[in-house]
Design a protein around this motif. Structure first.
Motif, PDB file in Angstrom:
ATOM      1  N   VAL A   1       0.838  -1.210   0.000  1.00  0.00           N
ATOM      2  CA  VAL A   1       0.000   0.000   0.000  1.00  0.00           C
ATOM      3  C   VAL A   1       0.870   1.256   0.000  1.00  0.00           C
ATOM      4  O   VAL A   1       0.518   2.265  -0.604  1.00  0.00           O
ATOM      5  N   LEU A   2       2.029   1.171   0.648  1.00  0.00           N
ATOM      6  CA  LEU A   2       2.933   2.328   0.600  1.00  0.00           C
ATOM      7  C   LEU A   2       3.442   2.547  -0.820  1.00  0.00           C
ATOM      8  O   LEU A   2       3.487   3.671  -1.317  1.00  0.00           O
ATOM      9  N   MET A   3       3.815   1.451  -1.484  1.00  0.00           N
ATOM     10  CA  MET A   3       4.326   1.571  -2.847  1.00  0.00           C
ATOM     11  C   MET A   3       3.252   2.103  -3.792  1.00  0.00           C
ATOM     12  O   MET A   3       3.535   2.880  -4.705  1.00  0.00           O
TER      13      MET A   3
ATOM     14  N   GLY B   1      -7.303  -0.281   0.848  1.00  0.00           N
ATOM     15  CA  GLY B   1      -5.900  -0.200   0.427  1.00  0.00           C
ATOM     16  C   GLY B   1      -5.656   1.049  -0.402  1.00  0.00           C
ATOM     17  O   GLY B   1      -4.644   1.737  -0.247  1.00  0.00           O
ATOM     18  N   MET B   2      -6.603   1.359  -1.279  1.00  0.00           N
ATOM     19  CA  MET B   2      -6.425   2.540  -2.116  1.00  0.00           C
ATOM     20  C   MET B   2      -6.503   3.817  -1.286  1.00  0.00           C
ATOM     21  O   MET B   2      -5.761   4.777  -1.528  1.00  0.00           O
ATOM     22  N   LEU B   3      -7.390   3.833  -0.267  1.00  0.00           N
ATOM     23  CA  LEU B   3      -7.479   5.025   0.591  1.00  0.00           C
ATOM     24  C   LEU B   3      -6.176   5.217   1.383  1.00  0.00           C
ATOM     25  O   LEU B   3      -5.695   6.341   1.552  1.00  0.00           O
ATOM     26  N   ILE B   4      -5.596   4.099   1.851  1.00  0.00           N
ATOM     27  CA  ILE B   4      -4.312   4.214   2.562  1.00  0.00           C
ATOM     28  C   ILE B   4      -3.238   4.737   1.593  1.00  0.00           C
ATOM     29  O   ILE B   4      -2.388   5.543   1.957  1.00  0.00           O
ATOM     30  N   SER B   5      -3.320   4.272   0.347  1.00  0.00           N
ATOM     31  CA  SER B   5      -2.358   4.743  -0.663  1.00  0.00           C
ATOM     32  C   SER B   5      -2.490   6.245  -0.888  1.00  0.00           C
ATOM     33  O   SER B   5      -1.491   6.952  -1.022  1.00  0.00           O
ATOM     34  N   VAL B   6      -3.746   6.716  -0.935  1.00  0.00           N
ATOM     35  CA  VAL B   6      -3.958   8.159  -1.110  1.00  0.00           C
ATOM     36  C   VAL B   6      -3.329   8.904   0.073  1.00  0.00           C
ATOM     37  O   VAL B   6      -2.642   9.922  -0.089  1.00  0.00           O
ATOM     38  N   GLY B   7      -3.546   8.339   1.277  1.00  0.00           N
ATOM     39  CA  GLY B   7      -2.949   8.942   2.473  1.00  0.00           C
ATOM     40  C   GLY B   7      -1.429   8.980   2.350  1.00  0.00           C
ATOM     41  O   GLY B   7      -0.786   9.992   2.660  1.00  0.00           O
TER      42      GLY B   7
ATOM     43  N   ALA C   1       0.269   9.029  -0.409  1.00  0.00           N
ATOM     44  CA  ALA C   1       0.619  10.013  -1.444  1.00  0.00           C
ATOM     45  C   ALA C   1       0.693  11.411  -0.833  1.00  0.00           C
ATOM     46  O   ALA C   1       1.626  12.176  -1.112  1.00  0.00           O
ATOM     47  N   TYR C   2      -0.278  11.733   0.030  1.00  0.00           N
ATOM     48  CA  TYR C   2      -0.265  13.064   0.650  1.00  0.00           C
ATOM     49  C   TYR C   2       0.856  13.188   1.677  1.00  0.00           C
ATOM     50  O   TYR C   2       1.427  14.257   1.869  1.00  0.00           O
ATOM     51  N   LEU C   3       1.174  12.073   2.322  1.00  0.00           N
ATOM     52  CA  LEU C   3       2.282  12.067   3.283  1.00  0.00           C
ATOM     53  C   LEU C   3       3.594  12.366   2.558  1.00  0.00           C
ATOM     54  O   LEU C   3       4.412  13.171   3.002  1.00  0.00           O
TER      55      LEU C   3
END
Lengths: 76, 588
Positions: free
Chosen positions: B148-150, B419-425, B427-429
Motif C-alpha cells: 500500500v505504501l508503494m 488499500g487505495m485510501l491508505i495509498s492516497v494517504g 501520497a499526501y504524506l
C-alpha cells in the motif's frame, strides 16, 4: 478457505486480445488522421519531415484491425 | 522494482514542459473509458475467491507472461532508468538483463512447479505450508504494509509527473488515478488488473518505441551514436557493459563486477522476480503447469528488449538533446543547485524531454497515455496483491478462518478500497516530505533479499526446519535494516559492506547508493541463509510426509504435457539465455 471450481461461463468472455485490438485500432486511427493533417500543417518536432504520425498511425491501425478481426466476439 | 532513482525533486519544478492537443486528450480519454468498461465487464466473472484473487487460474502463458513483465514495467522505472542511462551510460542495462533474465528463467524452470503444485494463493501462503504460521505472518504483514505504501508512491509520482509535464493539479491526478484504479480492481480483481497490464504493455511499446527509432535516425545510426558519446564524455566507458567493472573507480556508477553479479544478478534479481508476490501472482493465474512455466520465459524474452526504449533514449539524449540556443543540454542530479534554482532539467526528466522532442500531437498523447497507464498499472498491481495477501494470509488466517467463499470475495473488494485510501494517504504524506519516498523504496528492499533466502532454501533443502525458516527470515531482515542504518549514520561505513576496510575517501564517495544496495542485499541474504542453516541443524527436521509438493526431492514434478522440443519450457529458456549471452558479449 475453500476454493470452489471456476465458473464455466467465464469461457465465453471477450478475449483480452480483442481489447488490445480495439485500443490500438482506435488510437491508431486518431494518430493516422492527425498524420494526414500534418502533411499540410507540420508540427514543430524534430524529424517531422518523416511524418512519423502518419506511418506510426497506419501501423497501429493495421495491427489493431488485425487483432479486432482475429479475436472478435463469436469468432471462437 | 529494485531501487530506481526517483524523480522526487520534480516537485520543485515550476514550469510545465508541454501541453496536450485535443487529439492527445482523445487518446487519453479512450484509454480511461476502456479500463473502466473492462472493470464493469469482468465483474460478472469474479464471483468466487479463485476468480477474484487468481483470475480463475485460466490465463494463457502469453497473457500471464506479458502481465508478469508488465507488472514491473511501471513509469517510475521507465523514467528512472532512462535517467540512469544518461547518468551512468549503458551500465544501467544490467538492471534489465543480468538483473532480471536469469532470475525469470530460474522461476520458470525450477521454482514455478513448486508454487503451482502446492496450489498456494500467495508467496506468504507457500511460507505457511513450508515453514508454518510464523514465517507467513512476518512475510504477510511486511508485504501488505509495503504494497500500500508503494501504491501511494506510484500515485504521487504520477501526479508529480503530470504536474511537471502537463501542468495538471496534483490533487486532480491523485484522485482521478485512485478512483479509476480502485474501481476496476474492486470490480474485476486480478482479472481486471491483468487485462489492463496487457493493455499497458502494448501502449508502452507503441508509445515509446518511436523515440529510439527516430533518435537513431537523427544520430546517424548506432556506430555514430557510440562515436558521438565517446567524444562528448571524453572516453568510451559509457558504452561498455563489463569491461569497466574491474574496479570501483573505473566506471561512473562506482560499482564492481562482484556487486553486479552477486548483489544484483543473484540476490536482488532472484529475490524480486521469484519471491515478490506482486509479480509471482501473475504467473499463478496461468491455466496449467506448462503455461505457468512458460509465462516467465515469455516475459523474459520481452524484458530483454525493454532497454531499447528505456536505456537507448537516455544514451541518445547525451548527444541529441539541445536547449533553446541549440547547444547540447546538460541535465543534473535531482536536488542539485542547477535544478533547484536555475531552471535546469534533472536526469529523470530525460524520457519526457525526448518524447517532446520527437512526438507531435497524437503521438505525444499516446506516449503520455502509456506513462499514465504505467503508473496506474503499478497502483493496480500493488493494490490487487495487497487485497489477496490481506484476505488470504491475514484476515482469512488469523481473524475469520471459516467464512463462506462469498464473504472473502467481498472482503477482497472492500480491502481494495481501503488499500487505495491508505495509498492516497501515503501520497499526501509523501507530498509533505518528499524524502519519505526514498525511504519507502529502501524499506521495500529490506524484505526482498532475505525472503529469497528463505524461499529458496525451503524449496531446495529438505532439512530446512520451520524454526530455521522463521529465524533466518527475521535475522536477514534485521541485518538489512542494521546495515542501512549504519550507512545512513556515516557513509564511510560502506567500506565494510564492500569488504574494503581501508578504502580511500574517493572510493567511498564513488560508490553510489544504487551500488551500496547491491552489497546490502547480498549480505542480508547470506545472513538469512546462514541463520536458517544453523537453526535448522539445531532443531527437529520437518517430517518428509509434510514436504510433498513443497520441496525438491520430496516431490514428483508432474509432466507438463509438452512433447515436442519447441513445446518444452527448457528449450525456450536456453534460447533466451543464449541471446542474452550474445548481447552481453556484443556490448562487453
Amino acid at each position: 478457505m475453500t476454493t470452489p471450481h471456476v465458473d464455466p461461463s467465464t469461457e465465453q468472455m471477450l478475449s483480452i486480445w480483442f481489447f488490445v485490438g480495439v485500443l490500438t485500432f482506435c488510437s491508431g486511427l486518431i494518430i493516422f488522421g492527425e498524420g494526414i493533417y500534418e502533411f499540410w500543417h507540420p508540427p514543430s518536432t524534430v524529424l517531422a519531415n518523416l511524418h512519423p504520425a502518419f506511418w506510426w498511425g497506419m501501423l497501429m491501425t493495421a495491427f489493431g484491425g488485425f487483432y479486432v478481426l482475429r479475436f472478435r466476439p463469436g469468432k471462437g | 522494482m529494485h531501487v530506481a532513482p526517483i524523480p522526487a525533486i520534480l516537485l520543485l519544478a515550476t514550469t510545465q514542459l508541454t501541453h496536450l492537443a485535443p487529439v492527445d486528450l482523445a487518446i487519453l480519454l479512450l484509454y480511461f473509458a476502456m479500463v473502466i468498461f473492462i472493470g464493469f465487464y469482468v465483474k460478472g466473472s469474479t464471483n468466487t475467491s479463485e476468480q477474484f484473487f487468481l483470475a480463475g487460474r485460466e490465463m494463457s502463458a502469453w497473457i500471464a507472461g506479458l502481465s508478469f513483465v508488465s507488472a514491473n514495467l511501471g513509469s517510475l522505472e521507465l523514467m528512472g532508468w532512462a535517467g540512469a542511462a544518461y547518468q551512468y551510460g549503458i551500465l544501467a542495462t544490467h538492471w534489465y538483463w543480468i538483473g532480471a533474465i536469469p532470475a525469470m528463467l530460474f522461476l520458470g524452470i525450477v521454482m514455478m512447479p513448486f508454487y503451482y503444485i502446492s496450489k498456494t494463493h500467495s508467496v506468504p501462503g507457500y511460507l505457511q505450508l513450508r515453514f508454518g504460521e510464523g514465517a507467513r505472518a512476518v512475510s504477510g504483514v511486511s508485504f501488505a504494509f509495503m504494497t500500500v505504501l508503494m501504491s501511494g508512491v506510484n500515485m504521487y509520482s504520477m501526479a508529480l509527473v503530470m504536474k511537471v509535464v502537463l501542468g495538471w493539479d496534483i490533487n486532480f491526478s491523485v484522485w482521478v488515478g485512485a478512483v479509476t484504479v480502485a474501481l476496476y480492481v474492486m470490480l474485476g480483481g486480478l482479472r481486471s488488473a491483468i487485462i489492463n497490464e496487457v493493455l499497458q504493455f502494448v501502449l508502452i511499446w507503441a508509445g515509446a518505441a518511436l523515440i529510439p527509432i527516430l533518435g537513431l535516425i537523427e544520430a546517424g545510426g548506432w556506430t555514430n551514436l557510440k562515436a558521438q558519446i565517446a567524444v562528448r564524455m571524453g572516453s568510451s566507458d559509457y558504452m561498455h557493459l563489463w569491461s569497466t567493472l574491474g574496479s570501483f573507480k573505473d566506471n561512473p556508477m562506482g560499482v564492481h563486477w562482484t556487486g553486479i553479479v552477486f548483489g544484483l544478478g543473484f540476490v536482488i534479481a532472484f529475490g524480486y522476480w521469484t519471491t515478490d508476490f506482486l509479480v509471482v501472482q501473475r504467473v499463478l493465474s496461468a491455466n496449467n503447469l506448462r503455461s505457468a512455466r512458460m509465462a516467465p520465459i515469455i516475459g523474459s524474452a520481452f524484458k530483454m528488449f525493454v532497454p531499447f526504449f528505456v536505456i537507448l533514449p537516455g544514451l541518445l539524449a547525451l548527444v541529441l538533446l539541445k536547449d533553446s540556443s541549440g547547444h547540447l543540454m546538460q541535465l543534473y542530479p535531482d536536488g542539485s543547485d542547477m535544478v533547484l534554482h536555475h531552471g535546469a532539467h534533472s536526469f529523470n526528466e530525460v524520457l519526457p524531454l525526448m518524447m517532446i522532442r520527437y512526438l507531435g500531437p497524437g503521438l505525444l498523447g499516446l506516449g503520455i497515455t502509456a506513462l499514465i497507464a504505467g503508473f496506474m498499472s503499478g497502483m493496480a498491481g500493488n493494490v490487487s496483491a495487497f487485497s489477496t495477501v490481506w484476505t488470504y494470509d491475514l484476515y482469512g488466517a488469523y481473524i475469520n478462518k471459516k467464512a463462506p467463499d462469498a464473504h472473502y470475495v467481498s472482503m477482497g473488494r472492500w480491502s481494495t478500497i481501503v488499500g487505495m485510501l491508505i495509498s492516497v494517504g501515503t501520497a499526501y504524506l509523501v507530498m509533505g516530505a518528499a524524502s519519505i519516498m526514498d525511504y519507502v523504496q529502501e524499506l521495500f528492499s529490506f524484505f526482498i533479499a532475505p525472503l529469497f533466502g528463505t524461499v529458496i532454501l525451503g524449496m531446495l533443502w529438505k532439512r530446512a526446519s520451520k524454526a530455521g525458516g522463521f529465524w533466518g527470515l527475521l535475522a536477514g531482515t534485521a541485518s538489512s535494516i542494521f546495515m542501512w542504518l549504519m550507512v545512513l549514520h556515516d557513509k564511510a561505513n560502506i567500506r565494510f559492506m564492500i569488504l574494503q576496510p581501508h578504502a580511500s575517501a574517493d572510493t567511498i564517495l564513488r560508490v553510489q547508493a544504487m551500488a551500496a544496495n547491491l552489497y546490502r542485499a547480498a549480505w542480508s541474504w547470506l545472513v538469512c541463509v546462514l541463520v536458517t542453516v544453523v537453526v535448522s541443524y539445531c532443531t527437529r527436521p520437518t517430517p518428509e510426509s509434510q514436504l510433498t509438493g513443497l520441496v525438491y526431492g520430496s516431490t514428483i514434478i508432474p509432466d507438463d504435457g509438452s512433447t515436442k522440443i519447441y513445446e518444452k519450457p527448457i528449450f525456450w529458456a536456453i534460447v533466451v539465455a543464449t541471446v542474452l549471452f550474445a548481447l552481453n558479449l556484443w556490448l562487453w
